[in-house]
Design a protein around this motif. Sequence first.
Motif, PDB file in Angstrom:
ATOM      1  N   THR A  16      43.241  27.625  37.642  1.00 26.96           N
ATOM      2  CA  THR A  16      42.335  28.193  36.649  1.00 26.96           C
ATOM      3  C   THR A  16      41.059  27.367  36.539  1.00 26.96           C
ATOM      4  O   THR A  16      39.967  27.928  36.416  1.00 26.96           O
ATOM      5  CB  THR A  16      42.983  28.305  35.255  1.00 26.96           C
ATOM      6  OG1 THR A  16      43.510  27.045  34.868  1.00 26.96           O
ATOM      7  CG2 THR A  16      44.075  29.345  35.239  1.00 26.96           C
ATOM      8  N   ILE A  62      38.829  28.067  39.829  1.00 27.04           N
ATOM      9  CA  ILE A  62      38.245  29.400  39.894  1.00 27.04           C
ATOM     10  C   ILE A  62      37.286  29.622  38.724  1.00 27.04           C
ATOM     11  O   ILE A  62      36.210  30.204  38.895  1.00 27.04           O
ATOM     12  CB  ILE A  62      39.350  30.473  39.959  1.00 27.04           C
ATOM     13  CG1 ILE A  62      40.074  30.329  41.303  1.00 27.04           C
ATOM     14  CG2 ILE A  62      38.774  31.865  39.806  1.00 27.04           C
ATOM     15  CD1 ILE A  62      41.281  31.177  41.471  1.00 27.04           C
ATOM     16  N   ALA A  63      37.630  29.117  37.550  1.00 23.31           N
ATOM     17  CA  ALA A  63      36.723  29.248  36.409  1.00 23.31           C
ATOM     18  C   ALA A  63      35.426  28.475  36.644  1.00 23.31           C
ATOM     19  O   ALA A  63      34.354  28.899  36.204  1.00 23.31           O
ATOM     20  CB  ALA A  63      37.405  28.755  35.135  1.00 23.31           C
ATOM     21  N   PHE A 101      32.866  30.562  38.345  1.00 28.69           N
ATOM     22  CA  PHE A 101      32.180  31.499  37.465  1.00 28.69           C
ATOM     23  C   PHE A 101      31.305  30.773  36.450  1.00 28.69           C
ATOM     24  O   PHE A 101      30.232  31.228  36.096  1.00 28.69           O
ATOM     25  CB  PHE A 101      33.193  32.359  36.687  1.00 28.69           C
ATOM     26  CG  PHE A 101      33.891  33.374  37.513  1.00 28.69           C
ATOM     27  CD1 PHE A 101      33.282  34.570  37.815  1.00 28.69           C
ATOM     28  CD2 PHE A 101      35.172  33.149  37.985  1.00 28.69           C
ATOM     29  CE1 PHE A 101      33.929  35.534  38.569  1.00 28.69           C
ATOM     30  CE2 PHE A 101      35.833  34.097  38.738  1.00 28.69           C
ATOM     31  CZ  PHE A 101      35.213  35.288  39.035  1.00 28.69           C
ATOM     32  N   GLY A 122      34.697  36.987  32.244  1.00 32.81           N
ATOM     33  CA  GLY A 122      36.011  36.573  31.743  1.00 32.81           C
ATOM     34  C   GLY A 122      37.074  37.625  32.012  1.00 32.81           C
ATOM     35  O   GLY A 122      38.203  37.311  32.398  1.00 32.81           O
ATOM     36  N   GLN A 167      37.918  37.518  35.654  1.00 30.81           N
ATOM     37  CA  GLN A 167      38.841  36.410  35.921  1.00 30.81           C
ATOM     38  C   GLN A 167      40.269  36.789  35.542  1.00 30.81           C
ATOM     39  O   GLN A 167      41.204  36.514  36.299  1.00 30.81           O
ATOM     40  CB  GLN A 167      38.423  35.171  35.130  1.00 30.81           C
ATOM     41  CG  GLN A 167      37.205  34.475  35.659  1.00 30.81           C
ATOM     42  CD  GLN A 167      36.873  33.266  34.824  1.00 30.81           C
ATOM     43  OE1 GLN A 167      37.706  32.394  34.630  1.00 30.81           O
ATOM     44  NE2 GLN A 167      35.652  33.216  34.329  1.00 30.81           N
ATOM     45  N   THR A 168      40.431  37.419  34.385  1.00 29.13           N
ATOM     46  CA  THR A 168      41.767  37.843  33.963  1.00 29.13           C
ATOM     47  C   THR A 168      42.374  38.805  34.978  1.00 29.13           C
ATOM     48  O   THR A 168      43.542  38.657  35.359  1.00 29.13           O
ATOM     49  CB  THR A 168      41.713  38.502  32.572  1.00 29.13           C
ATOM     50  OG1 THR A 168      41.222  37.555  31.632  1.00 29.13           O
ATOM     51  CG2 THR A 168      43.078  38.987  32.132  1.00 29.13           C
ATOM     52  N   PHE A 212      43.211  36.783  38.255  1.00 23.77           N
ATOM     53  CA  PHE A 212      44.385  35.919  38.072  1.00 23.77           C
ATOM     54  C   PHE A 212      45.670  36.742  37.970  1.00 23.77           C
ATOM     55  O   PHE A 212      46.700  36.354  38.494  1.00 23.77           O
ATOM     56  CB  PHE A 212      44.240  35.062  36.816  1.00 23.77           C
ATOM     57  CG  PHE A 212      43.247  33.946  36.930  1.00 23.77           C
ATOM     58  CD1 PHE A 212      43.120  33.205  38.087  1.00 23.77           C
ATOM     59  CD2 PHE A 212      42.450  33.609  35.855  1.00 23.77           C
ATOM     60  CE1 PHE A 212      42.212  32.163  38.184  1.00 23.77           C
ATOM     61  CE2 PHE A 212      41.535  32.569  35.932  1.00 23.77           C
ATOM     62  CZ  PHE A 212      41.417  31.841  37.100  1.00 23.77           C
ATOM     63  N   SER A 253      45.656  33.352  32.001  1.00 27.87           N
ATOM     64  CA  SER A 253      44.488  34.202  32.265  1.00 27.87           C
ATOM     65  C   SER A 253      44.108  35.066  31.069  1.00 27.87           C
ATOM     66  O   SER A 253      42.978  35.530  30.983  1.00 27.87           O
ATOM     67  CB  SER A 253      44.744  35.083  33.481  1.00 27.87           C
ATOM     68  OG  SER A 253      45.632  36.137  33.170  1.00 27.87           O
ATOM     69  N   ALA A 269      41.028  33.765  29.441  1.00 25.00           N
ATOM     70  CA  ALA A 269      39.805  33.593  30.232  1.00 25.00           C
ATOM     71  C   ALA A 269      38.564  34.209  29.586  1.00 25.00           C
ATOM     72  O   ALA A 269      37.504  33.566  29.598  1.00 25.00           O
ATOM     73  CB  ALA A 269      40.003  34.146  31.639  1.00 25.00           C
ATOM     74  N   THR A 305      35.371  31.832  28.701  1.00 28.42           N
ATOM     75  CA  THR A 305      34.091  32.116  29.349  1.00 28.42           C
ATOM     76  C   THR A 305      33.005  32.360  28.303  1.00 28.42           C
ATOM     77  O   THR A 305      31.862  31.940  28.490  1.00 28.42           O
ATOM     78  CB  THR A 305      34.214  33.321  30.288  1.00 28.42           C
ATOM     79  OG1 THR A 305      35.305  33.089  31.191  1.00 28.42           O
ATOM     80  CG2 THR A 305      32.958  33.513  31.107  1.00 28.42           C
TER      81      THR A 305
END
Length: 108
Positions: free
Chosen positions: A18, A21-22, A25, A60, A63-64, A67, A98, A101, A105
């Motif tokens: 997490t 990858i976060a 972003f 965000g 991302q969810t 994931f 996730s 996220a 974000t």
Amino acid sequence: GRLGAAELGAAGIGIAATYSIAKLFGDPLTKTSTSLVAGAEGDALLSSVIAALALALFLGLVQTAVFTAFAPRIVAGFGASAGSPLAAPAAAYLRLRSIGAPAVTLQL
């Protein structure tokens, strides 16, 4: 209950995934939203803030979705192959984490 070695290892993989990858972003989002809002005045400022928040929320949610849909592949990319005792708990942790996220974000 207490967590065993596999669960703690799985949490480590989920946290690393997490964060990594976060970070992909987060940095562009911070730079884009800062420049978007910093140059605005008056009514344009409100529009810029709303656009920056909408973009953060959208990323965000992306991302969810990523994931959640690709948790096993992401976990495998971080070293826990499908046969590993870490794979299932790491994917479950990643999916559960996730959910937050979009809120994380938005805080950027």
